[in-house]
Write an enzyme that holds these catalytic residues in place. Sequence first.
Site: not given
Ligand code: MV4
Length: 498
Positions: A117, A201, A236, A293
């Site tokens: 990441k 973050e 997720h 993918r």
């Molecule tokens: C975040 C966030 C809030 N703030 N980053 C979860 C999966 C990963 N791809 C990144 N994710 C998140 N990153 C910041 N700075 C909240 C999530 C997140 C989330 C993101 C996308 C879809 C579902 C989620 C469920 C919980 C948290």
Amino acid sequence: MKFTKILVANRGEIAVRILRSAREMGIRTVAVYSDVDRDAPHVRQADEAVHIGNAPSSESYLVIDKIIRSALETGAQAIHPGYGFLSENPAFARAVKAAGLVLIGPTAEAMEMMGSKLAAKAAAKQYGIPLVPGTDEAISDVNEARQIAEQVGFPILIKASAGGGGKGMRIVEQVSQFDEMLERAVSEARSAFGDGSVFIERYVGSPRHIEIQVLADNHGNVVYLFERECSVQRRHQKVVEEAPSAVLTPEKREAMGLCAVQVARACDYRGAGTVEFLLDENLDFYFLEMNTRLQVEHPVTEMITGVDLVREQIRIAEGEPISFKQEDLRINGHAIEVRVYAEDPANNFLPDIGTLRRYVRPQGPGVRVDDGYEEGMDIPIYYDPMISKLIVWADNRDAAMDRMIRAIDEYLIVGCETTLGFCRFVMNHEAFRSGRFDTHFVKFYFQPEFLRPELEPEEEKALAVLAHALQAGSGGSIAAEKVEPPASSLSPWKLNRS
Ligand code: MV4
């Protein structure tokens, strides 16, 4: 090089999906299968099939040598990995190449860059792509990191560089917890991923998850195929995906699309990929990560663009250019996908595998079912419990939701509990219908009691009122204006229980 035969290194619905495109292209196909998949549709639909071992994927679908040997022995020129299993494994990509075969997917280098990441963020930053404020290097000094966290403002999120898809994330509410949480995050990342690199973050509290589909060929062409809205998820695990998003303007869509193309260029991407963004309350977007993918939810993009993504993947791997230009693409109508899992939504979504005693797919205008099962089959315990993906297309979002409810009601699955009733709940919910929802939708609105078919309408109403009252005090991010009881029409879900 035009392929005459390809091997599909996967099972279930995605293997079947890939076989279909190959067949339409006149390419012969090789399936691989484990013990329990001997009679699976993907085996019967391929021209040949190779047995690769015992049921556990660690002894079959994940064994690089067996997959490559199967391709060499059958004379396949290329391997499509689908999603999951070996699809994002750089060692597999290298082994395929070393064997003189072609991987229908990106390079090992692109997988590696996007698997980190931090490397992904660094690459995106060079192109001026918006990132969530925070650190852009692995944390090495607690004091420095704490200072940055205070500048960014609490709550903050600690993320593992080798994580992704929600793994290795930790919310820190206040500075007093910071040192301890950081220490824990680092040691957790080290034991889970073999890499203790973490970064910080700003925590976006009410985000939407919007991802952009891209395609890149060997001739320098990179296009975006608009967005998928994937905010309705549970732990997720995506539950509902749609295209287009209910909230993007054409300008925002284009800005995100161009950013996604830049991310793909930043890692010299090839094939089909997905660039994930968070969208905050102000509809400002931030790059999160790139999935290297074909994704589970790719069909909604296919439905609104008319593009066969698997066909394009295969053509790109053959060295052909993408078969259209960016300016040829238009969004046509609206598509929604729900994932039908053999899980019991009334019982904390525990897997409920069994034998599909009755299995009748919905049909009719605008309905597509991608599945890898047939009536009478057992759902194996060894793999993901997804039975199928139910996808609908219609002129507009309202019509697509109505069509989805119709299709769900037409779907008959007897032999295990499924998430169909839960998906109907989502389709009927005011927050979903209005488009005002975020990634907290399920946690915030769903109560298993909503799905208990034996409830009387008055009981359902009472529960809805109670849920509303509880939510009002729960500090959630979206006001619950109305909590809808589920539709109480005749449904397969109900029939299944009787
Ligand atoms: C975040 C966030 C809030 N703030 N980053 C979860 C999966 C990963 N791809 C990144 N994710 C998140 N990153 C910041 N700075 C909240 C999530 C997140 C989330 C993101 C996308 C879809 C579902 C989620 C469920 C919980 C948290």
